[in-house]
Design an enzyme around this catalytic site. Structure first.
Site, PDB file in Angstrom:
ATOM      1  CG  ASN A  50      -1.884   1.121   1.278  1.00 57.35           C
ATOM      2  OD1 ASN A  50      -1.836   2.025   0.443  1.00 57.35           O
ATOM      3  ND2 ASN A  50      -2.766   1.095   2.252  1.00 57.35           N
TER       4      ASN A  50
ATOM      5  CG  HIS B  59     -13.119   2.681   3.220  1.00 59.11           C
ATOM      6  ND1 HIS B  59     -13.842   3.625   3.910  1.00 59.11           N
ATOM      7  CD2 HIS B  59     -11.822   2.989   3.418  1.00 59.11           C
ATOM      8  CE1 HIS B  59     -13.020   4.470   4.507  1.00 59.11           C
ATOM      9  NE2 HIS B  59     -11.776   4.103   4.214  1.00 59.11           N
TER      10      HIS B  59
ATOM     11  NE  ARG C  19      -6.562   0.602   0.450  1.00 56.28           N
ATOM     12  CZ  ARG C  19      -6.667   1.828   0.968  1.00 56.28           C
ATOM     13  NH1 ARG C  19      -5.606   2.534   1.267  1.00 56.28           N
ATOM     14  NH2 ARG C  19      -7.857   2.342   1.190  1.00 56.28           N
TER      15      ARG C  19
ATOM     16  NE  ARG D  97     -10.492  11.522   4.500  1.00 57.26           N
ATOM     17  CZ  ARG D  97     -10.426  10.246   4.090  1.00 57.26           C
ATOM     18  NH1 ARG D  97     -11.311   9.776   3.251  1.00 57.26           N
ATOM     19  NH2 ARG D  97      -9.476   9.456   4.536  1.00 57.26           N
TER      20      ARG D  97
ATOM     21  CD  GLU E 209      -8.959  -1.738   4.022  1.00 57.49           C
ATOM     22  OE1 GLU E 209      -8.660  -1.203   5.106  1.00 57.49           O
ATOM     23  OE2 GLU E 209      -9.165  -1.105   2.985  1.00 57.49           O
TER      24      GLU E 209
END
Ligand code: AMP
Length: 389
Positions: free
Chosen positions: A18, A172, A84, A233, A376
């Site tokens: 990632n 996601h 990813r 966010r 993940e």
């Protein structure tokens, strides 16, 4: 194929990468068993004063650290590398084996994900140069390629949307897919028969509505900014806020982007973005922390209610990721007062500490409320292995 081959194939690991702009997260995982042989993080890539000049140097640093951990990448018989990739744009609705064309496309999609895709592309390039095995891109958006048009379409002029690939993509996805499947396993029921709302609550937060294993709605949109209140966010705001901030506060487009992505959410309301710190402040009676918590919970209820309507009722409400898996108080607050909708949690079950997938609603409840850990990296390793055979 001999049995030996089968046995060997089932134990060789996939390297899951990632790559961020200044970091490289890695995990060496055996897809079949889920065994993690090693994992780590190379940070401060390309920063002033760092000994890791670029992503190629980061690959070397990773190999060095793995060796220190007793894993020699040149001996380990790597099966493949799974990357990813945040944005697959309109092109990618499933994992793909990376060739030059795919790499170029990941790069071209940078306009849709300026913070993420350039780094992923650089990471892929460096890894391809270092590891002569198949490389696979697993996209965070792929699971949501199935959204019905009514859910994925913004009500903006169609020609403008077409020209700039404007739609709700969702993010996601790897986590939402993994968790919705794991929930079916936990309940011992066929995935095809379940209507689920999955709440992925970590630093980034998103909700999804999943019918029979297929995503039909999600809270993140064109970018990962839409939807729930997150660490830094804002999630949903009036779209008119942008023009207002430009006119009234004199902010540039880049400044507005930074305010909404990096200085809003829990951080903007309370001064902290880490949920554990927020809970400590709550316990100490901090009123800003209380408001931040309440706003986040209010927004979550909005989405749970919306997806209940989208799905025409639900069988399972699932919490996952750092906050969803660990915060007893958040799970209690989100589910409070929803008894009429069949949603309720058992106090003791909710408060019990565990890292396993578990049901926290009372026996016989109309809606099963569950905590299901996401993974993940394992999901990426499995999809990668499946693709390269
Ligand atoms: P993630 O992005 O999934 O790694 O989640 C990170 C978030 O999970 C951070 O806001 C953490 O503070 C939060 N988190 C991790 N552990 C706990 C915990 N035990 N209780 C509450 N929040 C937690």
């Amino acid at each position: 194929m001999t049995d030996d081959h089968v046995a060997e194939g089932a134990t060789t690991p996939v390297l899951v990468l990632n790559a961020g702009s200044s970091s490289l997260k890695y995990q060496l995982v055996v897809p079949e068993s889920g065994a993690v042989l090693a994992k780590g993080l190379v940070e401060r890539i390309g920063e002033a004063g760092s000994d890791v000049a670029d992503h190629a140097a980061a690959m070397q640093a990773m190999a060095g650290r793995l060796r220190t951990d007793g894993v020699d990448l040149d001996d380990v018989r790597l099966r493949a590398v799974g990357h990813r990739v945040v944005h697959g744009g309109p092109d990618f609705s499933a994992p793909v084996v990376i060739d030059d064309g795919v790499l170029a496309r990941v790069h071209e999609l940078s306009g849709l994900a300026p913070l993420h895709n350039p780094a992923a592309a650089v990471g892929i390039e460096a890894a391809r140069a270092r590891f002569g095995v198949p490389h696979v891109a697993v996209f965070d958006t792929a699971f949501f390629a199935s959204l019905p048009e009514a859910a994925s379409t913004y009500a903006v002029p169609r020609d403008l949307a077409r020209r700039h690939a404007i739609r709700r993509y969702g993010f996601h996805g790897t986590s939402h897919e993994f968790v919705s499947r794991a929930t079916a396993d936990l309940l011992g029921r066929p995935l095809e028969q379940l209507r689920q709302v999955v709440l992925h609550l970590g630093n980034g937060c998103s909700a999804s509505a999943v019918r029979g294993g297929v995503a039909v709605d999600t809270s993140m949109g064109l970018t990962p900014l839409e939807g729930l209140v997150m660490g830094t966010r804002s999630g949903d705001v009036d779209p008119g806020l942008h023009a207002y901030l430009a006119r009234e506060a004199g902010l540039s487009l880049d400044e507005i982007d930074t305010v909404l992505n990096k200085r809003s959410g829990l951080l903007g309301l309370s001064g902290v973005n880490d949920f554990r710190e927020l809970e400590q402040r709550l316990a100490a009676g901090d009123t800003d922390a209380r408001l931040a918590f309440d706003v986040a919970v209010h927004r979550l209820k909005h989405y749970v209610g919306a997806y209940l309507a989208v799905l025409g009722g639900i069988d399972a409400l699932v919490f996952t990721a750092g906050v969803g898996e660990n915060s007893v108080s958040l799970r209690a607050a989100v589910t409070e007062g929803l008894e009429e909708l069949g949603i309720t949690v058992d106090r003791a079950r909710n408060a019990a500490r565990s890292t396993a997938a578990r049901v926290i609603s009372p026996d016989g409840a109309r809606v099963v409320v569950a905590v299901v850990p996401t993974n993940e990296e394992l999901a990426i390793a499995r999809q990668t292995a499946q693709l390269v055979g």
